[in-house]
Design an enzyme around this catalytic site. Structure first.
Site, PDB file in Angstrom:
ATOM      1  N   MET A  30     -19.598 -27.417 -14.937  1.00 35.27           N
ATOM      2  CA  MET A  30     -20.471 -28.444 -14.700  1.00 35.27           C
ATOM      3  C   MET A  30     -20.943 -29.106 -16.049  1.00 35.27           C
ATOM      4  O   MET A  30     -22.084 -29.453 -16.045  1.00 35.27           O
ATOM      5  CB  MET A  30     -21.759 -27.436 -14.025  1.00 35.27           C
ATOM      6  CG  MET A  30     -21.270 -27.128 -12.729  1.00 35.27           C
ATOM      7  SD  MET A  30     -22.809 -26.843 -11.546  1.00 35.27           S
ATOM      8  CE  MET A  30     -23.429 -25.495 -12.499  1.00 35.27           C
ATOM      9  N   GLY A  31     -20.192 -28.864 -16.948  1.00 44.98           N
ATOM     10  CA  GLY A  31     -20.627 -29.602 -18.253  1.00 44.98           C
ATOM     11  C   GLY A  31     -21.568 -28.767 -19.255  1.00 44.98           C
ATOM     12  O   GLY A  31     -21.735 -27.359 -18.850  1.00 44.98           O
ATOM     13  N   ALA A  35     -18.746 -22.265 -26.105  1.00 43.98           N
ATOM     14  CA  ALA A  35     -17.191 -21.690 -26.355  1.00 43.98           C
ATOM     15  C   ALA A  35     -16.566 -20.979 -25.108  1.00 43.98           C
ATOM     16  O   ALA A  35     -15.447 -20.826 -25.396  1.00 43.98           O
ATOM     17  CB  ALA A  35     -17.642 -20.554 -27.417  1.00 43.98           C
ATOM     18  N   HIS A  37     -16.472 -22.007 -22.170  1.00 43.74           N
ATOM     19  CA  HIS A  37     -15.707 -23.117 -21.499  1.00 43.74           C
ATOM     20  C   HIS A  37     -14.264 -23.368 -22.297  1.00 43.74           C
ATOM     21  O   HIS A  37     -13.366 -23.584 -21.831  1.00 43.74           O
ATOM     22  CB  HIS A  37     -16.416 -24.524 -21.342  1.00 43.74           C
ATOM     23  CG  HIS A  37     -17.697 -24.158 -20.390  1.00 43.74           C
ATOM     24  ND1 HIS A  37     -18.914 -24.219 -20.946  1.00 43.74           N
ATOM     25  CD2 HIS A  37     -17.797 -24.173 -19.140  1.00 43.74           C
ATOM     26  CE1 HIS A  37     -19.744 -24.156 -19.837  1.00 43.74           C
ATOM     27  NE2 HIS A  37     -19.157 -23.952 -18.653  1.00 43.74           N
ATOM     28  N   GLN A  61     -24.187 -26.846  -4.542  1.00 44.77           N
ATOM     29  CA  GLN A  61     -24.115 -25.303  -4.949  1.00 44.77           C
ATOM     30  C   GLN A  61     -25.524 -24.845  -5.473  1.00 44.77           C
ATOM     31  O   GLN A  61     -25.802 -23.703  -5.683  1.00 44.77           O
ATOM     32  CB  GLN A  61     -23.134 -24.897  -5.721  1.00 44.77           C
ATOM     33  CG  GLN A  61     -23.072 -25.427  -7.125  1.00 44.77           C
ATOM     34  CD  GLN A  61     -21.779 -25.259  -8.127  1.00 44.77           C
ATOM     35  OE1 GLN A  61     -20.619 -25.686  -7.602  1.00 44.77           O
ATOM     36  NE2 GLN A  61     -21.913 -24.093  -8.861  1.00 44.77           N
ATOM     37  N   SER A 187     -23.848 -19.154 -21.605  1.00 42.00           N
ATOM     38  CA  SER A 187     -24.231 -19.761 -20.594  1.00 42.00           C
ATOM     39  C   SER A 187     -24.911 -20.899 -20.740  1.00 42.00           C
ATOM     40  O   SER A 187     -25.816 -21.021 -21.566  1.00 42.00           O
ATOM     41  CB  SER A 187     -24.866 -18.750 -19.673  1.00 42.00           C
ATOM     42  OG  SER A 187     -25.644 -19.528 -18.452  1.00 42.00           O
TER      43      SER A 187
HETATM   44  P1  AMP Z   1     -19.955 -23.578 -15.337  1.00 40.17           P
HETATM   45  O1  AMP Z   1     -19.960 -24.862 -16.052  1.00 40.17           O
HETATM   46  O2  AMP Z   1     -21.124 -22.730 -15.447  1.00 40.17           O
HETATM   47  O3  AMP Z   1     -19.692 -23.792 -14.000  1.00 40.17           O
HETATM   48  O4  AMP Z   1     -18.697 -22.777 -15.670  1.00 40.17           O
HETATM   49  C1  AMP Z   1     -17.455 -23.292 -15.613  1.00 40.17           C
HETATM   50  C2  AMP Z   1     -16.508 -22.222 -15.721  1.00 40.17           C
HETATM   51  O5  AMP Z   1     -16.651 -21.403 -16.998  1.00 40.17           O
HETATM   52  C3  AMP Z   1     -16.590 -21.168 -14.560  1.00 40.17           C
HETATM   53  O6  AMP Z   1     -15.286 -20.707 -14.342  1.00 40.17           O
HETATM   54  C4  AMP Z   1     -17.257 -19.979 -15.384  1.00 40.17           C
HETATM   55  O7  AMP Z   1     -17.027 -18.732 -14.986  1.00 40.17           O
HETATM   56  C5  AMP Z   1     -16.779 -20.229 -16.882  1.00 40.17           C
HETATM   57  N1  AMP Z   1     -17.624 -19.670 -17.845  1.00 40.17           N
HETATM   58  C6  AMP Z   1     -19.066 -19.753 -17.923  1.00 40.17           C
HETATM   59  N2  AMP Z   1     -19.550 -18.715 -18.891  1.00 40.17           N
HETATM   60  C7  AMP Z   1     -18.537 -18.372 -19.441  1.00 40.17           C
HETATM   61  C8  AMP Z   1     -18.357 -17.397 -20.402  1.00 40.17           C
HETATM   62  N3  AMP Z   1     -19.543 -17.053 -21.088  1.00 40.17           N
HETATM   63  N4  AMP Z   1     -17.194 -16.956 -20.864  1.00 40.17           N
HETATM   64  C9  AMP Z   1     -15.917 -17.416 -20.207  1.00 40.17           C
HETATM   65  N5  AMP Z   1     -16.099 -18.069 -19.124  1.00 40.17           N
HETATM   66  C10 AMP Z   1     -17.419 -18.519 -18.845  1.00 40.17           C
END
Ligand code: AMP
Length: 281
Positions: A30-31, A35, A37, A61, A187
């Site tokens: 989701m951008g 680190a 990502h 979502q 996050s």
């Molecule tokens: P999001 O942008 O939050 O939807 O996350 C995109 C992807 O990155 C998803 O597969 C998440 O599980 C993964 N992700 C988010 N935070 C972390 C993290 N701290 N370590 C590893 N992967 C992550």
């Protein structure tokens, strides 16, 4: 690194790669990349010839009172970070590209059972939105491999079930959770935290570690869950859950089960909702 917004452009690039025999890896996001990502991009890089990331803040979502509007959108910054990691292509579609009939009128993918508990129980409809958008993105891109973070453990399981049940020809790879030095799982939502909240936030991971240690010392998991919930509440969190589940399917374990467990926590700190988990090895 090229950025494309529309489906025809995306397919043209991927078709070119396919004609050269390249395998394609995919990292949906989701951008507002951090680190965590980047580590997913790196994993895909190591396994496939070409890597595509997507940035799409998916409206379906988010619940009606969640942070869709204020979710951080930082495309320029994200493009630079992705290029640095060796991402080959960024797909950053408009909402109308993903939902041609409108988000409310979309065909929806519902994964039963595993979506009913934990995040699914606290965020009704969330996993329908996740499964739907990931299914659409897989259809658009047709990657060989897609990488998802263990941080969103239930999401990972939902995607695995969807892929298996719908026979989607994609391999799903789980990536370990990247953490700040003090243990807080990285996050995009961490930036909502005030300075005081940020100092308190690592308690989520500390609590998960304590849950693991207590279970390994032979404490019964229901008591461990209770202790964890009240510890978080006393510190100023509003816990949605602090539970111990079977690591393979997130079901409730037998009382005397010691192996194959995972701790999962979701708790609000002010207006920010933090989630994290730890597999008890
Ligand atoms: P999001 O942008 O939050 O939807 O996350 C995109 C992807 O990155 C998803 O597969 C998440 O599980 C993964 N992700 C988010 N935070 C972390 C993290 N701290 N370590 C590893 N992967 C992550």
């Amino acid at each position: 690194m090229q950025t494309v917004q529309d489906v025809a452009a995306l397919r043209a690039v991927v078709r070119g790669w396919r004609s050269q025999g390249y395998t394609v890896g995919f990292v949906p996001t989701m951008g507002n990349l951090h680190a965590g990502h980047q580590s997913l991009i790196k994993l895909a890089r190591a396994r496939t010839d070409r890597v595509v990331a997507s940035i799409f803040v998916n409206p379906t979502q988010f619940g009606p009172h969640e942070d869709f509007e204020r979710y951080p959108r930082t495309l320029i910054q994200d493009q630079a970070g992705l290029a640095e990691q060796g991402c080959d292509l960024l797909f950053a579609p408009e909402v109308a590209t993903i939902y041609p009939y409108g988000a409310a009128q979309t065909v929806s993918v519902h994964v039963p059972q595993i979506t009913e508990t934990l995040e699914g129980a606290h965020r009704p409809g969330h996993f329908d939105g996740v499964a739907t958008v990931v299914c659409k993105l897989f259809n658009l891109l047709q990657p060989d491999l897609a990488v998802f973070g263990q941080k969103d453990c239930q999401q990972l399981k939902v995607i695995e079930r969807m892929v298996r049940d719908l026979s989607l020809p994609v391999k799903i790879l789980a990536a370990p959770t990247l953490r700040a030095e003090d243990g807080l799982a990285l996050s995009s939502r961490n930036q909502y935290l005030s300075k005081e909240e940020r100092e308190l936030a690592p308690l989520v991971y500390v609590t998960l570690q304590q849950m693991r240690d207590l279970v390994s010392k032979g404490h019964a998991w229901p008591a461990v869950e209770q202790a964890a919930t009240s510890k978080l509440a006393k510190a100023g969190f509003v816990p949605d859950y602090a539970v111990i589940r079977r690591a393979d399917d997130l079901g409730v374990p037998a009382r005397d089960q010691r192996d194959g467990l995972i701790g999962l926590v979701a708790a609000r700190l002010g207006s920010t909702r933090l989630i994290d988990n730890l597999i008890f090895d």
